[in-house]
Design an enzyme around this catalytic site. Sequence first.
Site, PDB file in Angstrom:
ATOM      1  N   MET A 120      25.628   2.992  74.171  1.00 51.96           N
ATOM      2  CA  MET A 120      26.567   4.105  74.292  1.00 51.96           C
ATOM      3  C   MET A 120      27.196   4.532  72.974  1.00 51.96           C
ATOM      4  O   MET A 120      27.582   5.674  72.817  1.00 51.96           O
ATOM      5  CB  MET A 120      27.649   3.749  75.304  1.00 51.96           C
ATOM      6  N   LYS A 146      30.759   8.166  90.051  1.00 49.63           N
ATOM      7  CA  LYS A 146      29.334   8.459  90.228  1.00 49.63           C
ATOM      8  C   LYS A 146      29.206   9.642  91.189  1.00 49.63           C
ATOM      9  O   LYS A 146      29.849   9.672  92.243  1.00 49.63           O
ATOM     10  CB  LYS A 146      28.670   7.214  90.806  1.00 49.63           C
ATOM     11  N   ASN A 168      21.058   0.409  89.217  1.00 51.82           N
ATOM     12  CA  ASN A 168      22.110  -0.392  88.587  1.00 51.82           C
ATOM     13  C   ASN A 168      22.234  -1.817  89.132  1.00 51.82           C
ATOM     14  O   ASN A 168      22.234  -2.763  88.334  1.00 51.82           O
ATOM     15  CB  ASN A 168      23.448   0.351  88.661  1.00 51.82           C
ATOM     16  N   ARG A 216      36.571  -0.243  76.593  1.00 50.62           N
ATOM     17  CA  ARG A 216      37.308   0.581  75.644  1.00 50.62           C
ATOM     18  C   ARG A 216      38.784   0.594  76.016  1.00 50.62           C
ATOM     19  O   ARG A 216      39.132   0.580  77.196  1.00 50.62           O
ATOM     20  CB  ARG A 216      36.795   2.028  75.701  1.00 50.62           C
ATOM     21  N   ASN A 263      32.978  -1.626  82.517  1.00 54.92           N
ATOM     22  CA  ASN A 263      33.445  -0.741  83.585  1.00 54.92           C
ATOM     23  C   ASN A 263      32.359   0.224  84.059  1.00 54.92           C
ATOM     24  O   ASN A 263      32.576   0.986  84.982  1.00 54.92           O
ATOM     25  CB  ASN A 263      34.664   0.051  83.127  1.00 54.92           C
ATOM     26  N   TYR A 301      14.247  11.030  76.924  1.00 52.00           N
ATOM     27  CA  TYR A 301      14.064   9.731  77.598  1.00 52.00           C
ATOM     28  C   TYR A 301      12.583   9.383  77.575  1.00 52.00           C
ATOM     29  O   TYR A 301      11.741  10.263  77.729  1.00 52.00           O
ATOM     30  CB  TYR A 301      14.554   9.856  79.036  1.00 52.00           C
ATOM     31  N   ARG A 357      42.242   2.488  76.672  1.00 50.75           N
ATOM     32  CA  ARG A 357      42.477   3.803  77.280  1.00 50.75           C
ATOM     33  C   ARG A 357      43.885   3.799  77.850  1.00 50.75           C
ATOM     34  O   ARG A 357      44.523   2.750  77.915  1.00 50.75           O
ATOM     35  CB  ARG A 357      41.443   4.061  78.372  1.00 50.75           C
ATOM     36  N   TYR A 398      20.717  -3.010  77.508  1.00 49.92           N
ATOM     37  CA  TYR A 398      20.202  -2.034  78.478  1.00 49.92           C
ATOM     38  C   TYR A 398      20.751  -0.643  78.210  1.00 49.92           C
ATOM     39  O   TYR A 398      20.498   0.281  78.985  1.00 49.92           O
ATOM     40  CB  TYR A 398      20.494  -2.483  79.913  1.00 49.92           C
TER      41      TYR A 398
END
Lengths: 401, 401
Positions: free
Chosen positions: B302, B392, B178, B227, B204, B94, B229, B299
């Site tokens: 993934m 989380k 966030n 995605r 999500n 990072y 699922r 931001y």
Amino acid sequence: MSSVHSCARALARWPQRPGQLQHAWRLPSNNTFSTSPVLAGNRAIVYNTNGDPARVLSAFSFPELPPPPPNTANIRFLLAPINPADINVIEGVYPAKPEPDVSLCQAKDHPIFVGGNEGLGKVMDIGEGVVDLQKDDWVVMTKAQSGTWSSAKNVALSDVLKVPKGLSEAQAATITVNPPTAYNMLHDFAQLAEGDWIVQNGANGAVGQAVIQIAAAKGYKTINFIRDRDDVELLKQHLELLGATHVVTYDELSDKSLRAKVKTWTGGKDIRLGLNCVSGKTTTLMARLLGNNAHLVSYGAMSKEPLSLPTSLFIFKNLACHGFWQTRWYSNKSLEQRQELLKTLAALMRDGKLRDPDHEVFTIGGTESDVSASEKICNLLARLGQGMYGKKVLLRVEETA
Amino acid sequence: MSSVHSCARALARWPQRPGQLQHAWRLPSNNTFSTSPVLAGNRAIVYNTNGDPARVLSAFSFPELPPPPPNTANIRFLLAPINPADINVIEGVYPAKPEPDVSLCQAKDHPIFVGGNEGLGKVMDIGEGVVDLQKDDWVVMTKAQSGTWSSAKNVALSDVLKVPKGLSEAQAATITVNPPTAYNMLHDFAQLAEGDWIVQNGANGAVGQAVIQIAAAKGYKTINFIRDRDDVELLKQHLELLGATHVVTYDELSDKSLRAKVKTWTGGKDIRLGLNCVSGKTTTLMARLLGNNAHLVSYGAMSKEPLSLPTSLFIFKNLACHGFWQTRWYSNKSLEQRQELLKTLAALMRDGKLRDPDHEVFTIGGTESDVSASEKICNLLARLGQGMYGKKVLLRVEETA
């Protein structure tokens, strides 16, 4: 002679040239038009359907213009460049679409389009209410796709700018697209100061060469990327003579050692502006040379690859990517702002800081027949399509005898 | 007990745990430290070398904090989230690097880093000159990488913000990364008005869910990509309950028919903001849904693929691409601006317009030994690394007994 008359001549003549236009151009079933002999007057390079310019273009004669209506001027075109975007417009793959020239054909289901977006005209006659222009003034077009491949045209005052004195015909004929693109990209995105660095690819293109010169005039340092080629050292010398600080091939850009070299050149100073007309892999590499808070401005994509960048450059280095299109600039700006930019560029040209582009003039003579002129223009476009011209071609369509 | 003393304990203890730290952590050859029994006091989750968090993290006890110096406060951490970026920081991949915590170890060649960037603390004691905070006030960190996975810390006033009353611990502990990312991306790029549309992917995620809620509160309509699922319908329902206007899978995005659907939804209105935390192919498709003069703000990435876009979107549709990083936002803004944003977000939370994130609290108990606590935290990070948690995780590191 009415414009419907001209249109009728086109309808009658075009089908005689094999491989050209006859499929797209169909006579109305209730055809009331008649053929007529070619008259002295004007000529335009036209098309009525999108496709390969070498197949769809035609020379098209039309009579002397009627006296100009109020707030318009009749102009004679002196020179009009054949820009790469003009080809794309004719192919139908460009977002800016021309309007049919209704002065050449009023039949709505048989539109005629005149080629050319940029050009230099000389005022021949002015309509009522025109005060800012007089006979023999030079004007350039700021309305997009106004059809400049022609000997003459009636234009609205709001669609043209008067050209400051002291420019060559070639400079004036090419002042509304490439130099302002270069100038605005250098000024509208990053706030640069003397001694700041920029990177650009496609540096040998018309915009790239203007960028080099305007940047040099402003005291900005440029790192310029070009394709490797047989005469690469000659090209490097040419660009350095224009003011390029460094000229580097894409092969050299692919070498990891370049990064350290660039750091030495810039003294570690962040490069905050990149100009892109290539996209694809080499542009990803070029973007990695940019420092924090940089702007990457795209105005072309010669590689035909997408612009592909690591997301981390956006998030952590605050890179911003933009596009630049001079057509949008004109449509967003006032007449005063357009005039101001033209003056700035003309001053750079007069001061010898912005040279004529390398060019050659291609003349469609006034005594040639439309058939011969059509063949000539199609042959030219075929050669341009095969990349046979290194130089910018400036078209001169003479009045017909 | 001095902090060097704590450091000495760490040096002595770590090598006893196989597979962890012993390679990176070497005793100085002239070791003058000695081991000592674990004292009552505090505990932090620390590492001294970058790597897989499940291998490099340790629980590390340290004594009660000394009284706070002027313009600082001693705080007890109540909850601190384990965010994805925290993992990347420990891995060393990072861009924001933590500073070693010199209160835990002053030996320069043996840095100790405390994990965690975000967290909620309670003021236990204030130093001279502190007027805006008092005992029992809640504060959150706005200095990046300040090491929040700890029971206590001495903090500079300029690195914290006082939390407005009326929030839950979980809301306050997750309010600085966030929700402000979502809020600022919605406000800093496109000028949106009620009824305007935005698109976002990774909808999500924690940021995505905050975007949905803040947009709904502002009257913006959202098209949210997720995605596919097993429980996709449940997830769609959940996001719609939060305020999502439409929820669409990437598979549905790949279908050409979506474009027409979107046009029907928006009534043909240009979508002028896209938010991206995925990149790769589906983001290229999402960008094509944007209208003229739109902003695409990234931001995250993934997919681990680059952001790849047709250059024409930039040139002809005037797309602009940016990145957003809340860490940069904090470092560019004044204390007043940070406080203002916190108030705005707290108000949304109190009004029920921005909910707690789905979370679970993971407690490192005060009576556990450091060895057992280390095992526990490493097991947790291993499970997080394998994506075993949908929720989380909020860490609560208790004072040691």
